[in-house]
Write a protein that holds these residues in place. Structure first.
Motif, PDB file in Angstrom:
ATOM      1  N   ASP A 169       1.100  -1.244   0.206  1.00 47.26           N
ATOM      2  CA  ASP A 169      -0.168   0.061  -0.190  1.00 47.26           C
ATOM      3  C   ASP A 169       0.567   1.311   0.069  1.00 47.26           C
ATOM      4  O   ASP A 169       2.224   1.548   0.851  1.00 47.26           O
ATOM      5  CB  ASP A 169      -0.800  -0.204   1.412  1.00 47.26           C
ATOM      6  CG  ASP A 169      -2.085  -0.643   0.711  1.00 47.26           C
ATOM      7  OD1 ASP A 169      -1.993  -1.727   0.122  1.00 47.26           O
ATOM      8  OD2 ASP A 169      -2.315  -1.577   2.606  1.00 47.26           O
ATOM      9  N   VAL A 170       0.139   1.658  -0.685  1.00 52.52           N
ATOM     10  CA  VAL A 170       1.394   3.685  -1.141  1.00 52.52           C
ATOM     11  C   VAL A 170       0.280   4.774  -0.600  1.00 52.52           C
ATOM     12  O   VAL A 170      -0.955   4.736  -1.574  1.00 52.52           O
ATOM     13  CB  VAL A 170       2.177   3.835  -2.942  1.00 52.52           C
ATOM     14  CG1 VAL A 170       2.524   4.700  -2.458  1.00 52.52           C
ATOM     15  CG2 VAL A 170       2.628   2.358  -2.053  1.00 52.52           C
ATOM     16  N   THR A 171       0.478   5.911   0.196  1.00 51.73           N
ATOM     17  CA  THR A 171      -0.268   6.072   0.458  1.00 51.73           C
ATOM     18  C   THR A 171       0.757   8.017   0.778  1.00 51.73           C
ATOM     19  O   THR A 171       1.746   7.881   1.445  1.00 51.73           O
ATOM     20  CB  THR A 171      -1.338   6.396   2.202  1.00 51.73           C
ATOM     21  OG1 THR A 171      -1.327   4.971   2.343  1.00 51.73           O
ATOM     22  CG2 THR A 171      -1.779   8.217   2.424  1.00 51.73           C
ATOM     23  N   GLU A 172       0.076   9.137  -0.303  1.00 47.43           N
ATOM     24  CA  GLU A 172       0.977   9.343  -0.602  1.00 47.43           C
ATOM     25  C   GLU A 172       0.527  10.761   0.126  1.00 47.43           C
ATOM     26  O   GLU A 172      -1.262  11.798  -0.405  1.00 47.43           O
ATOM     27  CB  GLU A 172       1.250  10.344  -1.823  1.00 47.43           C
ATOM     28  CG  GLU A 172       1.864   9.339  -2.621  1.00 47.43           C
ATOM     29  CD  GLU A 172       2.038   9.722  -4.672  1.00 47.43           C
ATOM     30  OE1 GLU A 172       3.617   9.266  -5.087  1.00 47.43           O
ATOM     31  OE2 GLU A 172       1.237   9.972  -5.090  1.00 47.43           O
ATOM     32  N   VAL A 228      10.402   9.554   3.179  1.00 45.31           N
ATOM     33  CA  VAL A 228       9.859   7.711   2.877  1.00 45.31           C
ATOM     34  C   VAL A 228       9.272   6.981   3.931  1.00 45.31           C
ATOM     35  O   VAL A 228      10.252   7.326   5.166  1.00 45.31           O
ATOM     36  CB  VAL A 228      10.198   6.865   2.369  1.00 45.31           C
ATOM     37  CG1 VAL A 228       9.702   5.338   1.639  1.00 45.31           C
ATOM     38  CG2 VAL A 228      10.473   7.850   0.689  1.00 45.31           C
ATOM     39  N   VAL A 229       7.904   7.159   4.278  1.00 44.29           N
ATOM     40  CA  VAL A 229       8.084   6.427   6.283  1.00 44.29           C
ATOM     41  C   VAL A 229       7.365   5.089   6.355  1.00 44.29           C
ATOM     42  O   VAL A 229       5.950   4.537   4.852  1.00 44.29           O
ATOM     43  CB  VAL A 229       6.523   7.463   6.553  1.00 44.29           C
ATOM     44  CG1 VAL A 229       6.119   7.185   7.864  1.00 44.29           C
ATOM     45  CG2 VAL A 229       7.034   9.134   6.822  1.00 44.29           C
ATOM     46  N   THR A 257       4.873  13.307   3.041  1.00 44.60           N
ATOM     47  CA  THR A 257       5.491  12.013   3.104  1.00 44.60           C
ATOM     48  C   THR A 257       4.873  10.605   2.243  1.00 44.60           C
ATOM     49  O   THR A 257       3.771  11.309   1.204  1.00 44.60           O
ATOM     50  CB  THR A 257       5.259  11.648   4.516  1.00 44.60           C
ATOM     51  OG1 THR A 257       3.240  11.543   4.179  1.00 44.60           O
ATOM     52  CG2 THR A 257       5.351  12.605   5.393  1.00 44.60           C
ATOM     53  N   VAL A 258       5.401   9.590   1.529  1.00 43.12           N
ATOM     54  CA  VAL A 258       4.931   8.398   0.673  1.00 43.12           C
ATOM     55  C   VAL A 258       4.968   7.544   2.095  1.00 43.12           C
ATOM     56  O   VAL A 258       6.842   6.889   2.865  1.00 43.12           O
ATOM     57  CB  VAL A 258       5.907   8.268  -0.420  1.00 43.12           C
ATOM     58  CG1 VAL A 258       5.485   7.141  -1.248  1.00 43.12           C
ATOM     59  CG2 VAL A 258       6.006   9.537  -1.326  1.00 43.12           C
ATOM     60  N   THR A 259       3.873   7.502   2.457  1.00 37.18           N
ATOM     61  CA  THR A 259       3.804   5.567   2.914  1.00 37.18           C
ATOM     62  C   THR A 259       3.995   4.634   2.372  1.00 37.18           C
ATOM     63  O   THR A 259       3.151   4.179   1.653  1.00 37.18           O
ATOM     64  CB  THR A 259       3.134   6.377   4.652  1.00 37.18           C
ATOM     65  OG1 THR A 259       2.861   7.055   5.065  1.00 37.18           O
ATOM     66  CG2 THR A 259       3.385   5.188   5.337  1.00 37.18           C
ATOM     67  N   VAL A 260       5.270   3.690   3.358  1.00 35.14           N
ATOM     68  CA  VAL A 260       4.567   2.323   2.268  1.00 35.14           C
ATOM     69  C   VAL A 260       4.513   1.143   3.012  1.00 35.14           C
ATOM     70  O   VAL A 260       4.893   0.857   4.255  1.00 35.14           O
ATOM     71  CB  VAL A 260       6.135   2.425   1.554  1.00 35.14           C
ATOM     72  CG1 VAL A 260       6.025   1.185   0.776  1.00 35.14           C
ATOM     73  CG2 VAL A 260       6.410   3.073   0.254  1.00 35.14           C
ATOM     74  N   THR A 261       3.472   0.482   2.894  1.00 30.83           N
ATOM     75  CA  THR A 261       3.419   0.091   3.753  1.00 30.83           C
ATOM     76  C   THR A 261       3.232  -1.664   3.365  1.00 30.83           C
ATOM     77  O   THR A 261       2.354  -2.455   2.281  1.00 30.83           O
ATOM     78  CB  THR A 261       1.515  -0.501   5.113  1.00 30.83           C
ATOM     79  OG1 THR A 261       1.708   0.844   5.442  1.00 30.83           O
ATOM     80  CG2 THR A 261       1.206  -1.782   5.745  1.00 30.83           C
ATOM     81  N   LEU A 262       3.971  -3.057   3.521  1.00 28.15           N
ATOM     82  CA  LEU A 262       4.581  -3.964   2.683  1.00 28.15           C
ATOM     83  C   LEU A 262       3.286  -5.143   4.191  1.00 28.15           C
ATOM     84  O   LEU A 262       3.624  -4.946   4.857  1.00 28.15           O
ATOM     85  CB  LEU A 262       5.676  -4.772   3.246  1.00 28.15           C
ATOM     86  CG  LEU A 262       6.850  -4.059   2.702  1.00 28.15           C
ATOM     87  CD1 LEU A 262       8.439  -4.755   3.003  1.00 28.15           C
ATOM     88  CD2 LEU A 262       6.655  -3.844   1.102  1.00 28.15           C
TER      89      LEU A 262
END
Length: 153
Positions: free
Chosen positions: A101-104, A148-149, A108-113
């Motif tokens: 999941d990528v939330t911008e 990047v978070v 910030t850009v939050t990347v969740t695996l």
């Protein structure tokens, strides 16, 4: 009857014997690739060892019980349109990349695996060994100077 015992004894000796790996270095456990020092059972890389090779993966989707997995690095590509995300994981089919999941936002850009168990092998049992995995995550808009978070932390 004596021949049967001898055959059983020979079979046990052959089955229990250990054949050294031809790629193992002196003092290294056999059965593991050279320069890895064997399996890593913690969530952090082994200290003092060689850099482990990365296992490149892509999301498979539809896994059983997907859960958030923290990552250890996210390196932008030269053009900033993607991130190479690296994390510690386990072996397949017990640890499969389900989705990213990528939330911008503007800053910030939050990347969740997300990882889960392969639905095609629900009863599989896996050894607990750490593997460093990597996936390339395409960004909807170039990264620029945004932070990047990790969405799992």
């Amino acid at each position: 009857m004596g021949k049967l015992w001898i055959a059983a004894l020979v079979f046990m000796v052959v089955a229990c014997g250990e054949t050294p790996s031809s790629s193992a270095s002196p003092g290294q456990p056999t059965g593991f690739p050279a320069n890895t020092g064997g399996p890593v059972s913690s969530s952090a890389p082994a200290s003092g060892g060689a850099t482990p090779s990365l296992s490149a993966v892509t999301p498979v989707g539809d896994t059983i019980n997907p859960r958030k997995v923290p990552w250890i690095s996210a390196t932008p590509t030269d053009d900033g349109t993607a991130l190479d995300v690296v994390w510690w994981s386990g072996v397949e089919p017990c640890n499969m990349l389900d989705r990213v999941d990528v939330t911008e936002t503007a800053k910030t850009v939050t990347v969740t695996l997300w990882e889960g168990h392969d639905r095609r092998q629900p009863d599989a049992v896996c050894i607990e060994i750490a593997i460093q995995k990597q996936t390339r995550v395409r960004l909807p808009t170039p990264l620029g100077d945004r932070e990047v978070v990790d969405g799992a932390r």
